[in-house]
Every structure is written in C-alpha cells, then in structure tokens.
Design an enzyme around this catalytic site. Structure first.
Site: not given
Lengths: 563, 44, 167
Positions: A233, A237, A384-386, A449-450
């Site tokens: 995590h 950041y 989301h993380f894209h 996913r994946r």
C-alpha cells in the site's frame, strides 16, 4: 523593515541551483530507463486487452500470464521507481545540490537497480517467473527473479540515503532555515519508501530466496502476503507523492501563481508518512487467517490517509482560483475558464487530477470493509488503479517530462511538441475513460481481474461481459497510441529539440505568506510516530499470524510452467 | 458608526467561493458512489 | 497554521463523511456481525483429507435442513472439486433454492485460489493452511459462475463451475 522583509523573501525563494551536465546525465539515465519501460510495458498491455477481447490469440504459444507479469513488473515497479528517483534527484539537485561523493553513490544505486531489473527481466522472459508482480507464494519462480527484485530494492535504498544526506548537508550549511519545500517532500517520500520496503525486503531475503533455492522446505504463505501488503500500500503512495510534489510546488508556477500554503503542503506530506504504511491489511480483507478486529483497525487508519488528499484537493482549486482572480478573471468560475489549457505542462497533470476524483472515490469503496467483497479481485480493481497510477500519476509524470527533459538536455519545449503533447493527453484521457469505465462496470458484474480470455463454459452471465472486454480493447488500443506518441515526444525532447534553456518551474510563496512553523521539521518525531503507528497496527496481527501458523507450503513451480 | 461591526478575519481571506463549490462537487461524487456500491452490497 | 474558513468547512464535511461511513461499516460488522471471512481455522495443506469435511464423499452441496445447505469445496490448480454425482462424474453444476443459507467451506492443497460466485458477495481468498468459510444467502434466481479470481497458474481462467439459484 519592508526592505528587510523583501530581502528575506528573496533569500527564502532563491532555491534554484544550476544542474551540471554530468548531473543531468545521471537524472536522464533514470528517466530514460523509465521510458524504455513504458514502451515495453505498454506493448504488453495492448496484447492483454486484445487477448481478452476474444478476437486475438498470442503467437508462438506465449503465455498470457507471462505477458501480464512483464506488464505489472515493468510498469508498476520499474517505470515508476526509475522515474520517481530520477525526478526526485533533479528536485534535490535544483533545491539543495549534490556533492561529488553523493553523485558517485547515486550512480552506484542506478547500476544496482539496473542489474536487478535485468536479472528479473531475463527470468520472466525465459518463462521462469510468471508469478505476476505480487509473486504470491507458494507459486515458485526461479531464484534469479527474487534476487533481481532484492537488488532493485537495495539500489533504491541507495537513492534514499543520498537524498537524506543531501538535505542533511544543506541544513548544516543553513542553520535555522526551513528546508526547501520540494526537498522536504522528497525526503518524506524516501523515508516512507525505506520503511515500507523493509517489509518486502524481509520477505524476499528471509522467506522467498532461501525457499526458492531449496534451503527452506516450506514457506509461511500468510506471513509473506502480509509483509508484501505492508509494502504494497505505501508503494502506491510512493507513486502518488511525487505527483503531489508537482501539484503543490510546480503547477502554481506554470499557471503563473504562488504556492497556496507552504505549511499545509508540508503537513499533508507528514500525514501521508504517518498513514500510508499501517494500512496494508485492507488488501487482505477477504483472507481467512487475519483477525477481524485488526482488519477493522487498519480500515480506520486507511480512512485517515484520505484526509491529506482532501486537503490537497482544496489547495489545488484554491491555487487556481487565487491565481485566476489575481489576473482579473472574476465571477464564480472565471478563473477556471482561463486556466492555461493550451500549455501541456498544465493540461496533462490537470487531467491527472480529475482522474483522481473517481480514483479516490473508488479507493474509499475498496477499503470499506464489507463492501470489499463486492469488488475484491474483480476487474473493478484493475480499473481503479488504472485511474490512480496509470492516469493521475503517469499523466503528471508526462507533464513533468515536457519541461524536465529539455531542461536537463539543454533544449526547448517547442510549440509543435506542446501541441503533440496536448493530443497525447487527449488520447490518454479518452482511452482511459473507455477502458477504465468498462473495467469498473464489468467488475461490479463479477468479472475477475488477472485472467486470460475465458468463456467459463459459455454461461449467460459471462457472455454479458464480452462487450466490456471489447470496450477495454478499444480503450487500450487508444492508450497504446498515446504511449507511442509519448515515447516519440520523449526522444524528440531528449535528442532532437532545438537547443535552448527550458525553465525548471518552482513556485514561490506569497510575499506576505504566513511563515511556516518550524515544528514541521521535527524529523525524529515524525519517524517515531510513523514507527509507533506501524507497531500499533501490525504487532499483534503478525504475532498472531506466526503463533497460529499452519504447516508451511512447499514450492509449486509447475502451475506457472517453471519446470 | 455601523462600520464597526464588520467582521475582522474574513476581510483578509482570499475569495474562494469557486473552490468551495468545486470541492463540494467532489464530496457529492464520493458520497454518491459510496452509497451506490453500499446499495449493491445490501441487495446481493 | 492558518486555515481558510472554507477549508475548515471542507475538512469538517470530509472528515464527518468518513466518520459516518466508518460508523455504518462498524454497525454492520460489530452489531449485525457481517464481517469478511476471518476464522483463522488451520489445516495441513498436504493432508486436507484428514479433515472430515473435506473427505471426497463430503464434498459438494449437502442439504442439512429446509433452507439450510453446506457447500464443501477443494480448490486446486485448476479445478473446483464439488464431489461426484451418482454416475461418478465430477459435479460442475449445483442448484440451490433461492433464499436458503449456504455455508461455504473451501480449502486448497496447493497454491492460493479465489472463490467468487460472480455477481454475489460470496467472495473470498482460499489459501494453503486455512479453511475459508462464509455463510451466504442467495436471493436472486439465475445462473451464476463460480470462478477463481486469484491467479493460480497457467490454467487459472479455466477454473470454474456454475451455481444455479432456483425459484
């Protein structure tokens, strides 16, 4: 009195040293490596969306998951780390300077990281490490993969030590002065990175390497996952904070304004340091072996880390509004209309900021305890993380590239490249909107996913997902065109743009800005609080995981074709 | 004589009306999407 | 440190919202007892058959009582073992009457797997050494796909079964 104040203002704001040719070469090596990674990783991304559309099969028996491993490792770990370290070195070089020794040690770090990257890359290309970038045990890759990763981490630690030393030396020379804002931010980010990578380093060095070499028969799977997410995590950041550095201290200069509040910028970074790390369990909410109480405690801490982002959102709009109003654009949103939309150095990061609105909202949902079971391991997470890393962070990095690369190579950002950059930004925005939206919706419908293309026996439910996977292929293709454009722009700026002097934009504070309180520089206190929070959040869960550990797991190499 | 009652602090603060409206929109987006998925969770 | 009046409003609103979300989640978790699975029950991954629940004859869906079922699953690369039917063929399709509660219990003898009845809240990790379990109630009739949503190797996307919720 007024003159004295003015002199002090000039003094406080003169942090702009000249970056020498040899220094430029160091910073450019990191950034250039990042762009090679961008191209390779982007190509893999294109292959993935094409396969998942159902209309394309990989040639020569290439395994989908090998491609996916390259994509994740090279974009998530290599591109980001190289660009961030290069950018942060440039910020330090510009604001506090680099000594001859620090410079040589920095090169050592570059070569250790690069050796590690090449080792891991070769292992993946030989099909011996199709374990994805999270390398969950007991899937077992070739030892060279783990050793390569360890070298990348160790090389990045060298950058930490150099950056800390740079500020330390500067502070010795400037007693009683507050450190330059950007140097302060870099040091915070590197403290966070160092503390966070200790977890994954411990797991790789003490668990994975001995186990993959055969010295240890079994591995504690849950412990390895917990150590990974202790790192996993704060990793996000570590990507985000350099973007925030640009937003707080560089964007205001580009739009012709001043820093909204130096103290609030520093305070938000201190809060990020506190709350980025003791939150990793929110990635493990649906796991059987972690106690509910501690999952919930870390959910509360995760919600805390949202606060500095709320502060940042306000600061950004405030910077825009104050600057616009000062230029005479009145009304409720006159300042917004007159932002420099035609300057790619602003436009690209701005689109990145916009993406963080749905990105942040989605992140809040992911971390919301029970709600996690709606989206866990669905392709919503990929969507989301894209948005967060692959739009917010990467578009800001592109925005930095437009001025940093020509500044370092002694060239100019020409109007033609600026225009091309705007087109690039539009491609990215359009491609990502299509791809990420489709991923979010498909995820809510349950799509995993994946996973390579599969009809799962032809059920009706799965057939519904097809259209979204085609949309992802369309968005992904547009994004790949964006990547080709960006690589072209990078090469142009690095080697072919006309010679000149491109500005290194660092914003100043308002002349009558409230002085930044010196307590913000209590480094030892910040580190102590950070460690205390980590100990609070992790001691009992980790003791529990070790004490109640099941029999360990033997390695499994065959499922990934590592025979 | 009436002028005395002017508030002291806000007169020095920059005008950030547009900012507070903008962040409020962000806040509404966050709340709406959160309750959206919360509703989905409850309905399943 | 000075905060603009509006920034104070924004932070009060923001932090207030976060607290409200947390209170809703905490109410669900600690008052209603809706947690993600977290039982911490261990098992030897190399000897899962030693556990009565996961003996071959106990795998698959079993009716305990009216509206009460238990579903025992062994997830391995790359298959969900849901037991066998009368003819001895592996079960790949199970039927559950709508509204009944199902206690799902899953283990793996090899690597990490996912267990997700797509489009429902039945979503959990299956890790070597632990028994994953959760109780779900499926209210909407229809055909659902049970699939592996954590990467487990080259055949990961071939790992599935179907779950039909009947009227």
């Amino acid at each position: 009195m007024a003159i004295e104040k003015l002199l002090k203002y000039e003094h406080d704001n003169k942090f702009s040293l000249t970056i020498s040719k040899s220094e430029s070469r160091l910073y450019m090596s990191f950034i250039g490596f990042a762009f090679i990674a961008l191209f390779v990783g982007g190509l893999m991304g294109l292959l993935q969306v094409l396969v998942r559309s159902g209309y394309y099969t990989l040639p020569a028996g290439i395994d989908y998951y090998q491609v996916l491993t390259v994509h994740g490792v090279i974009l998530g770990l290599v591109l980001t780390t190289y660009f961030i370290i290069g950018f942060q070195y440039a910020l330090m070089g510009k604001t506090v300077g680099i000594s001859e020794t620090q410079f040589r040690v920095a090169w050592l770090g570059f070569w250790i990281m690069t050796l590690g990257t090449i080792m891991s890359a070769i292992t993946i290309l030989y099909g011996k490490a199709s374990v994805l970038y999270t390398f969950y045990a007991p899937l077992q890759a070739h030892p060279a993969f783990y050793i390569g990763l360890a070298l990348v981490i160790i090389g990045s630690w060298i950058a930490c030590f150099v950056n800390w030393r740079q500020l330390y030396v500067w502070k010795k020379k400037h007693p009683g002065e507050k450190s330059p804002l950007l140097a302060f931010m870099v040091v915070i980010n590197m403290i966070m990175w160092f503390i966070a990578t200790l977890g994954v380093a411990a797991s790789v060095l003490l668990q994975f390497i001995p186990w993959s070499l055969g010295y240890a028969a079994t591995i504690d799977v849950l412990l390895s996952r917990t150590l990974f997410w202790y790192f996993g995590h704060p990793l996000v950041y570590f990507w985000l904070l350099p973007a925030y550095m640009a937003w707080y201290a560089i964007i205001p200069k580009i739009i012709g304004g001043k820093i909204f509040s130096d103290s609030l910028a520093r305070l938000s970074f201190v809060l990020f340091l506190f709350f980025s790390i003791p939150v990793g369990l929110h990635h493990q909410l649906t796991e059987p072996g972690v106690q509910t109480t501690w999952k919930f405690v870390q959910i509360i801490l995760t919600f805390m880390v949202i606060v500095p982002s709320l502060m940042t959102a306000f600061s950004m709009f405030a910077t825009f509004e104050i600057t616009g109003r000062r230029k005479g654009f009145g009304g409720l949103f006159g300042w917004f209309v007159h932002l420099p939309w035609k300057d790619v150095r602003f436009l690209a990061p701005f689109i990145g900021m916009l993406a963080f609105i749905p990105g942040g909202a989605g992140g809040l949902i992911n971390a919301s305890y029970q709600l996690n079971s709606v989206i866990h391991n669905t392709i919503w997470v990929t969507g989301h993380f894209h948005l967060t890393v692959a739009t917010t962070v990467i578009l800001t990095f592109f925005g930095i590239t437009y001025w940093l690369v020509p500044h370092l190579t002694g060239r100019k950002l020409t109007p033609t490249i600026n225009r091309l950059g705007i087109i690039q930004t539009i491609f990215w925005a359009v491609g990502m909107t299509i791809m990420s939206t489709a991923m979010h919706i498909q995820g809510l419908l349950g799509g995993p996913r994946r996973s390579a293309y599969s009809e799962y026996g032809g059920s009706e439910q799965v057939a519904e997902w097809g259209a979204y996977q085609v949309a992802q292929a369309v968005g992904g293709t547009i994004l790949f065109i964006g990547i080709v454009l960006m690589v072209y722009i990078f090469i142009k700026l690095a080697f072919f743009s006309p010679k000149g002097n491109e500005e290194f934009p660092i914003a100043k504070e308002e002349m009558d800005a409230e002085p930044t309180p010196m307590w913000l520089e209590r480094w030892k206190l910040w580190v102590t609080i950070t460690i205390a929070l980590i100990l609070f959040a992790y001691t009992i869960p980790i003791i529990d995981i070790i004490q109640h550990a099941p029999p360990g797991s033997a390695p499994f190499a065959w499922p990934i074709g590592n025979n | 004589m009436k002028k005395k009652t002017l508030p002291k602090s806000s007169s020095q603060e920059p005008n950030l009306k547009g900012t507070i409206i903008s962040v409020s929109i962000i806040g509404l987006i966050i709340v709406a999407s959160w309750f959206g998925v919360f509703g989905l969770f409850l309905s399943r | 440190m000075h905060l603009h009046k509006y920034e104070k409003w924004w932070l009060i609103f923001g932090v207030g919202t976060l607290i409200a979300f947390l209170l809703i989640l905490a109410y669900g978790a600690f008052y209603l007892g809706t947690h993600p699975q977290s039982h911490g029950v261990t098992i030897d991954p190399e000897n899962i058959g030693a556990e009565e629940t996961f003996k071959p004859e106990n795998l698959g869906l079993t009716k305990l009582d009216e509206g009460k079922y238990v579903l025992n699953v062994v997830a391995s690369a790359f298959n969900y073992d849901l037991g066998t039917d009368e003819e001895g063929k592996p079960v790949k399709h199970i039927q559950i009457p709508k509204g009944s509660t199902v206690l799902i219990q899953a283990v793996t003898p090899d690597v990490i797997h996912g267990f997700n009845i797509a489009g429902t809240n039945a979503n959990m990790m299956v890790e070597p050494g632990f028994i994953s379990s959760m109780e779900v109630t499926l209210n909407k009739p229809g055909e659902y796909t049970l699939l592996c949503n954590e990467y487990c190797g080259s055949g990961h996307h071939m790992m599935f079964a179907t779950v039909e919720v009947t009227e």
